[in-house]
Design a protein around this motif. Structure first.
Motif, short mmCIF file in Angstrom:
data_model
loop_
_atom_site.label_atom_id
_atom_site.label_comp_id
_atom_site.label_asym_id
_atom_site.label_seq_id
_atom_site.Cartn_x
_atom_site.Cartn_y
_atom_site.Cartn_z
N ARG A 371 0.83 -1.21 0.00
CA ARG A 371 0.00 0.00 0.00
C ARG A 371 0.87 1.26 0.00
N LYS A 372 2.16 1.10 0.22
CA LYS A 372 3.09 2.24 0.22
C LYS A 372 3.68 2.49 -1.17
N LEU A 373 3.35 1.62 -2.14
CA LEU A 373 3.86 1.81 -3.50
C LEU A 373 3.28 3.08 -4.11
N LYS A 374 4.15 3.91 -4.67
CA LYS A 374 3.72 5.16 -5.29
C LYS A 374 3.42 4.92 -6.77
N PRO A 375 2.53 5.74 -7.33
CA PRO A 375 2.30 5.64 -8.78
C PRO A 375 3.60 5.91 -9.52
N MET A 376 3.93 5.10 -10.49
CA MET A 376 5.19 5.26 -11.21
C MET A 376 5.07 4.62 -12.58
N ILE A 377 5.41 5.35 -13.59
CA ILE A 377 5.41 4.82 -14.95
C ILE A 377 6.83 4.91 -15.50
N LEU A 378 7.07 4.23 -16.62
CA LEU A 378 8.42 4.19 -17.19
C LEU A 378 8.97 5.57 -17.48
N LYS A 379 8.11 6.48 -17.92
CA LYS A 379 8.57 7.82 -18.29
C LYS A 379 9.09 8.58 -17.07
N ASP A 380 8.52 8.32 -15.89
CA ASP A 380 9.00 8.99 -14.68
C ASP A 380 10.48 8.69 -14.43
N ILE A 381 10.83 7.42 -14.54
CA ILE A 381 12.22 7.02 -14.30
C ILE A 381 13.11 7.48 -15.45
N ALA A 382 12.61 7.38 -16.69
CA ALA A 382 13.40 7.80 -17.86
C ALA A 382 13.76 9.28 -17.76
#
Length: 487
Positions: A371-382
């Motif tokens: 439940r502590k996982l934050k929304p994150m997509i590939l573009k965020d890290i890129a």
């Protein structure tokens, strides 16, 4: 009429080095080791271990000519041997080479296996006293069994196939007789059934008879649909039994194997083993990231090839064969030096990408609470590490990380975002975890419908529609309320 015109185009192409680097980044640890082994076998100038050569090249002249095929033009007279005899441990080569053979095929290592499922069944046929025709029919039926242990065809179709493919003209009655008295007597019990109902009944009949098993057989034979759909009230009324008796029946049936062939089918498949590419540990309350040492091999140029270049440099008279040899050596050295540089870039890319993911999901890695996982997509890290989305995707889709909470596929940490009732972005993984927890804690005698689950989530601050609840429930492989009902 012929016309002549001039067109201007802007094209972007990846160099062979970039393509090879992308392939290396995509490989998980075990596949990377195989690729490394292949490269060492193909390139004798590449060596492993700590025995460093006395001299190694630092830089190569930037002015490189290429022929029409894109390969470097090499002239033995133009080679400056001193450029290849330097003390640098890891060079940074940006030259093209045709040293690589085709490596696009996914090569798999064969694994030894025991007796296969179908072979085991055929071996068991030798214990039956049957004539040649019956044996041929039995072998054909065994060959028609799928990996789950079922014959998913009608008897009439099997009779036709026997006539057309085996030149055996028989009747439905004889095939049915061989199926029941031979094939369905084979081990594991339940094999050769035409459907799930028949499979379960065969297994129950093979056990010693008691009251609950006899009732279980009767329920499966007379009310199979009611049982699988969990219409327990209808079963209680139809058979005039108590809830305790029905519980015993359910217990008996739940002990059966719905896929009797599954224990053997795995022998025909390649064994799989997950080797984590990264390791995350908690040391003094802080996260510590390490790369699997198998991803960081020690490579250097072969001392023997280094000595060959020295011999060529020291020789006063350079024959044609010596010139041809030094051209070959230069090609192999270029390939070895670029490969070492590509491995360094691979290591750096993996660490930078995983480090960004780790810090973005720091709360999860410290607590293990999904439940502590934050929304994150590939573009965020890129965007954060300044690389292309495709590069991040290659790392995330094929790599595993060892955490204090188990080994996880990196792409599992990526999820879309939704707004809660306070307008904050929350991960869809968080919502799924809460939904799974609610279903786990529900009263199984009266399981919650999707509509009720939607209301509960809204009360918890997650306003999602019933159809979204149904979608998440299906993604979690959780059945509908009726199928979750228990007595």
């Amino acid at each position: 009429m012929l016309k002549q015109s001039l067109h201007q185009k802007l094209l972007q192409k990846l160099s062979p080095q970039q393509i090879q680097l992308m392939k290396l980044i995509q490989l998980p640890t075990q596949a990377f080791e195989e690729r490394l082994k292949q490269e060492i076998e193909e390139n004798p100038a590449l060596d492993t271990g700590k025995d460093e050569p006395e001299n190694f090249e630092d830089t190569l002249a930037n002015d490189v000519d290429y022929d029409d095929s894109g390969n470097e033009k090499i002239d033995a007279e133009d080679i400056n041997i001193d450029e290849y005899l330097s003390d640098d441990e890891y060079p940074s080569y940006k030259t093209q080479t045709n040293n690589y053979s085709s490596d696009d095929e996914d090569k798999q290592v064969p694994y030894a296996a025991g007796t296969s499922f179908h072979q085991s069944l055929k071996n068991q046929l030798n214990t039956f006293r049957i004539d040649e025709e019956e044996r041929a029919i039995a072998e054909f039926l065994v060959g028609s069994i799928d990996d789950s242990g079922y014959i998913r065809r009608d008897i009439i179709d099997l009779v036709d196939d026997l006539a057309f493919t085996q030149n055996i003209f028989t009747t439905e009655e004889k095939v049915q007789n061989v199926l029941i008295n031979v094939v369905q007597k084979l081990d594991p019990t339940g094999v050769g059934a035409l459907n799930l109902k028949e499979c379960l009944i065969i297994q129950l009949k093979a056990k010693s008879e008691n009251e609950s098993r006899a009732l279980a057989i009767r329920i499966l034979e007379e009310a199979f649909d009611h049982f699988v759909k969990k219409h327990y009230k209808k079963l209680l009324e139809k058979f005039n039994i108590s809830e305790e008796q029905l519980k015993e029946v359910i217990s008996e049936i739940s002990k059966l194997n719905p896929k009797p062939g599954s224990s053997y089918a795995g022998n025909n498949k390649i064994a799989e083993q997950i080797v984590p590419d990264f390791s995350i540990k908690i040391i003094d309350g802080n996260l510590d990231l390490t790369l699997n040492a198998r991803n960081a091999p020690e490579l250097h140029v072969s001392r023997e090839y280094n000595n060959m270049l020295k011999g060529y440099q020291d020789s006063k008279e350079k024959t044609k064969s010596q010139k041809d040899a030094v051209l070959f050596i230069k090609q192999k050295l270029d390939a070895a030096k670029w490969f070492i540089d590509a491995i360094k870039q691979r290591q750096q890319t993996l660490l930078v990408t995983m480090n960004a993911i780790m810090h973005r999901q720091e709360e999860y890695f410290l607590t293990g609470d999904e439940r502590k996982l934050k929304p994150m997509i590939l573009k965020d890290i890129a965007d954060e590490i300044g690389m292309d989305v495709s590069t991040v995707s290659r790392v995330a889709s094929s790599k595993y990380v060892s955490t204090p909470y188990g080994t996880k596929l990196i792409k599992e940490f990526f999820s879309e975002s939704m707004k809660n009732d306070q307008g904050e972005d929350v991960s869809t993984r968080e919502i799924k975890k809460i939904l799974e927890t609610v279903i786990t804690e529900e009263d199984k005698r009266k399981p919650l419908t999707d509509e009720k689950l939607s209301k509960i989530l809204k009360e918890k601050g997650y306003p999602i529609a019933r159809r979204t609840v149904a979608k998440y429930r299906e993604q979690l492989d959780i059945p509908v309320a009726r199928l979750r009902k228990e007595i």
